[in-house]
Structure formats: structure tokens, C-alpha cells
Scaffold this motif. Structure first.
Motif, PDB file in Angstrom:
ATOM      1  N   VAL A  43     -24.966  -6.516  -6.521  1.00  7.68           N
ATOM      2  CA  VAL A  43     -25.870  -5.374  -6.432  1.00  7.68           C
ATOM      3  C   VAL A  43     -25.178  -4.147  -5.841  1.00  7.68           C
ATOM      4  CG1 VAL A  43     -27.990  -4.523  -5.346  1.00  7.68           C
ATOM      5  CG2 VAL A  43     -27.942  -6.789  -6.374  1.00  7.68           C
ATOM      6  N   ASP A  44     -24.362  -4.322  -4.819  1.00  4.00           N
ATOM      7  CA  ASP A  44     -23.728  -3.168  -4.184  1.00  4.00           C
ATOM      8  C   ASP A  44     -22.893  -2.358  -5.170  1.00  4.00           C
ATOM      9  OD1 ASP A  44     -24.876  -3.713  -1.734  1.00  4.00           O
ATOM     10  OD2 ASP A  44     -23.174  -4.932  -1.058  1.00  4.00           O
ATOM     11  N   GLY A  45     -22.187  -3.011  -6.056  1.00  8.02           N
ATOM     12  CA  GLY A  45     -21.398  -2.307  -7.062  1.00  8.02           C
ATOM     13  C   GLY A  45     -22.270  -1.532  -8.037  1.00  8.02           C
ATOM     14  N   VAL A  46     -23.403  -2.103  -8.426  1.00  3.32           N
ATOM     15  CA  VAL A  46     -24.316  -1.421  -9.339  1.00  3.32           C
ATOM     16  C   VAL A  46     -24.932  -0.207  -8.657  1.00  3.32           C
ATOM     17  CG1 VAL A  46     -26.493  -1.640 -10.611  1.00  3.32           C
ATOM     18  CG2 VAL A  46     -24.822  -3.471 -10.696  1.00  3.32           C
ATOM     19  N   VAL A  47     -25.364  -0.370  -7.417  1.00  2.58           N
ATOM     20  CA  VAL A  47     -25.959   0.740  -6.678  1.00  2.58           C
ATOM     21  C   VAL A  47     -24.933   1.861  -6.489  1.00  2.58           C
ATOM     22  CG1 VAL A  47     -26.944   1.430  -4.457  1.00  2.58           C
ATOM     23  CG2 VAL A  47     -27.712  -0.676  -5.563  1.00  2.58           C
ATOM     24  N   GLU A  48     -23.706   1.497  -6.213  1.00  2.00           N
ATOM     25  CA  GLU A  48     -22.650   2.498  -6.054  1.00  2.00           C
ATOM     26  C   GLU A  48     -22.440   3.275  -7.356  1.00  2.00           C
ATOM     27  OE1 GLU A  48     -17.886   2.395  -5.442  1.00  2.00           O
ATOM     28  OE2 GLU A  48     -19.064   1.073  -4.156  1.00  2.00           O
ATOM     29  N   THR A  49     -22.437   2.582  -8.473  1.00  2.00           N
ATOM     30  CA  THR A  49     -22.266   3.234  -9.770  1.00  2.00           C
ATOM     31  C   THR A  49     -23.433   4.171 -10.064  1.00  2.00           C
ATOM     32  OG1 THR A  49     -21.020   1.350 -10.597  1.00  2.00           O
ATOM     33  CG2 THR A  49     -21.962   2.841 -12.243  1.00  2.00           C
ATOM     34  N   ILE A  50     -24.650   3.721  -9.807  1.00  4.58           N
ATOM     35  CA  ILE A  50     -25.831   4.549 -10.044  1.00  4.58           C
ATOM     36  C   ILE A  50     -25.784   5.797  -9.169  1.00  4.58           C
ATOM     37  CG2 ILE A  50     -28.342   4.657  -9.769  1.00  4.58           C
ATOM     38  CD1 ILE A  50     -28.315   1.623 -10.501  1.00  4.58           C
ATOM     39  N   THR A  51     -25.414   5.627  -7.922  1.00  3.50           N
ATOM     40  CA  THR A  51     -25.321   6.764  -7.005  1.00  3.50           C
ATOM     41  C   THR A  51     -24.267   7.755  -7.480  1.00  3.50           C
ATOM     42  OG1 THR A  51     -26.003   5.318  -5.193  1.00  3.50           O
ATOM     43  CG2 THR A  51     -24.963   7.401  -4.596  1.00  3.50           C
ATOM     44  N   ARG A  52     -23.139   7.265  -7.937  1.00  2.00           N
ATOM     45  CA  ARG A  52     -22.071   8.143  -8.434  1.00  2.00           C
ATOM     46  C   ARG A  52     -22.536   8.926  -9.650  1.00  2.00           C
ATOM     47  NH1 ARG A  52     -18.890   6.977 -12.295  1.00  2.00           N
ATOM     48  NH2 ARG A  52     -19.009   4.730 -11.998  1.00  2.00           N
ATOM     49  N   VAL A  53     -23.204   8.250 -10.587  1.00  2.00           N
ATOM     50  CA  VAL A  53     -23.695   8.919 -11.793  1.00  2.00           C
ATOM     51  C   VAL A  53     -24.726   9.980 -11.415  1.00  2.00           C
ATOM     52  CG1 VAL A  53     -25.037   8.591 -13.912  1.00  2.00           C
ATOM     53  CG2 VAL A  53     -23.181   7.014 -13.346  1.00  2.00           C
ATOM     54  N   ALA A  54     -25.630   9.654 -10.501  1.00  2.00           N
ATOM     55  CA  ALA A  54     -26.637  10.625 -10.070  1.00  2.00           C
ATOM     56  C   ALA A  54     -25.977  11.843  -9.423  1.00  2.00           C
ATOM     57  CB  ALA A  54     -27.615   9.972  -9.092  1.00  2.00           C
ATOM     58  N   ARG A  55     -24.954  11.621  -8.607  1.00  2.00           N
ATOM     59  CA  ARG A  55     -24.241  12.749  -8.002  1.00  2.00           C
ATOM     60  C   ARG A  55     -23.553  13.600  -9.049  1.00  2.00           C
ATOM     61  NH1 ARG A  55     -21.845   9.180  -3.494  1.00  2.00           N
ATOM     62  NH2 ARG A  55     -23.499   9.245  -1.963  1.00  2.00           N
ATOM     63  N   ASP A  56     -22.919  12.957 -10.025  1.00  2.00           N
ATOM     64  CA  ASP A  56     -22.258  13.698 -11.100  1.00  2.00           C
ATOM     65  C   ASP A  56     -23.253  14.530 -11.900  1.00  2.00           C
ATOM     66  OD1 ASP A  56     -19.879  12.558 -10.316  1.00  2.00           O
ATOM     67  OD2 ASP A  56     -19.789  11.117 -11.975  1.00  2.00           O
ATOM     68  N   LEU A  57     -24.418  13.953 -12.190  1.00  2.00           N
ATOM     69  CA  LEU A  57     -25.452  14.704 -12.908  1.00  2.00           C
ATOM     70  C   LEU A  57     -25.942  15.882 -12.077  1.00  2.00           C
ATOM     71  CD1 LEU A  57     -27.526  11.794 -14.444  1.00  2.00           C
ATOM     72  CD2 LEU A  57     -26.149  13.454 -15.700  1.00  2.00           C
ATOM     73  N   ASN A  58     -26.113  15.640 -10.798  1.00  2.00           N
ATOM     74  CA  ASN A  58     -26.569  16.698  -9.910  1.00  2.00           C
ATOM     75  C   ASN A  58     -25.548  17.827  -9.833  1.00  2.00           C
ATOM     76  OD1 ASN A  58     -28.279  17.968  -8.059  1.00  2.00           O
ATOM     77  ND2 ASN A  58     -27.208  17.057  -6.336  1.00  2.00           N
ATOM     78  N   GLU A  59     -24.281  17.487  -9.690  1.00  2.00           N
ATOM     79  CA  GLU A  59     -23.228  18.496  -9.625  1.00  2.00           C
ATOM     80  C   GLU A  59     -23.138  19.266 -10.944  1.00  2.00           C
ATOM     81  OE1 GLU A  59     -21.248  19.511  -7.093  1.00  2.00           O
ATOM     82  OE2 GLU A  59     -22.450  18.201  -5.808  1.00  2.00           O
ATOM     83  N   GLY A  60     -23.305  18.563 -12.041  1.00  2.00           N
ATOM     84  CA  GLY A  60     -23.216  19.207 -13.348  1.00  2.00           C
ATOM     85  C   GLY A  60     -24.365  20.144 -13.640  1.00  2.00           C
ATOM     86  N   SER A  61     -25.493  19.959 -12.981  1.00  2.00           N
ATOM     87  CA  SER A  61     -26.656  20.810 -13.238  1.00  2.00           C
ATOM     88  C   SER A  61     -26.689  22.049 -12.364  1.00  2.00           C
ATOM     89  CB  SER A  61     -27.939  20.007 -13.011  1.00  2.00           C
ATOM     90  OG  SER A  61     -28.099  19.707 -11.638  1.00  2.00           O
ATOM     91  N   ARG A  62     -25.777  22.152 -11.418  1.00  2.00           N
ATOM     92  CA  ARG A  62     -25.751  23.336 -10.540  1.00  2.00           C
ATOM     93  C   ARG A  62     -25.097  24.504 -11.263  1.00  2.00           C
ATOM     94  NH1 ARG A  62     -24.184  20.928  -4.626  1.00  2.00           N
ATOM     95  NH2 ARG A  62     -25.987  19.565  -4.484  1.00  2.00           N
ATOM     96  N   PRO A  63     -25.614  25.719 -11.017  1.00  2.00           N
ATOM     97  CA  PRO A  63     -25.020  26.903 -11.667  1.00  2.00           C
ATOM     98  C   PRO A  63     -23.669  27.257 -11.103  1.00  2.00           C
ATOM     99  CG  PRO A  63     -26.953  27.512 -10.349  1.00  2.00           C
ATOM    100  CD  PRO A  63     -26.767  26.035 -10.236  1.00  2.00           C
TER     101      PRO A  63
END
Length: 70
Positions: free
Chosen positions: A50-70
Motif C-alpha cells: 500500500v505505501d508504494g501505491v499511496v506514494e505513486t498517487i501522491t506524486r501524480v496528484a502533485r504533478d497534476l497540481n504543478e501542471g495546472s498552475r499558471p
């Protein structure tokens, strides 16, 4: 449970979740449903994985968040 039963359960969960995602109105709602699906699958995993999956999900969410910033 037998392997056949496990596969049928996984197929049913997949069909239901894909339907929820496809029926969502907004992209944020689709994303929320997709993340809920991934997290529910993580809950069904062995605890050690589970820890590896949660880490991957968190990384993807951060990448999406960074990509949506102007």
C-alpha cells in the motif's frame, strides 16, 4: 475464494468504476472517482504494497497540481 471468483469481482468493480467515471460531468468529478477507485483497490492490497501505491498517487496528484498552475 477461487481465482475465477476473484477475477469476476475485479471485473465487476472495474465495470462499475469505469461507468462512474464516464458518467461524471466535470473533469474534477472524473478525477475524484478515479482516485476513489485507485484508493479502494489499494485497500484490498496486502499492507506491505500500500505505501508504494499511496506514494505513486501522491506524486501524480502533485504533478497534476504543478501542471495546472499558471
Amino acid at each position: 475464494m477461487s481465482v475465477k471468483s476473484l477475477r469476476e469481482s475485479a471485473d465487476n468493480r472495474t465495470a462499475w468504476n469505469v461507468g462512474r467515471i464516464a458518467g461524471a460531468e466535470s473533469p474534477y468529478e472524473r478525477l475524484r472517482h478515479a482516485l476513489e477507485w485507485v484508493m479502494s483497490e489499494a485497500r484490498a492490497m496486502p499492507r506491505a504494497d500500500v505505501d508504494g501505491v499511496v506514494e505513486t498517487i501522491t506524486r501524480v496528484a502533485r504533478d497534476l497540481n504543478e501542471g495546472s498552475r499558471p
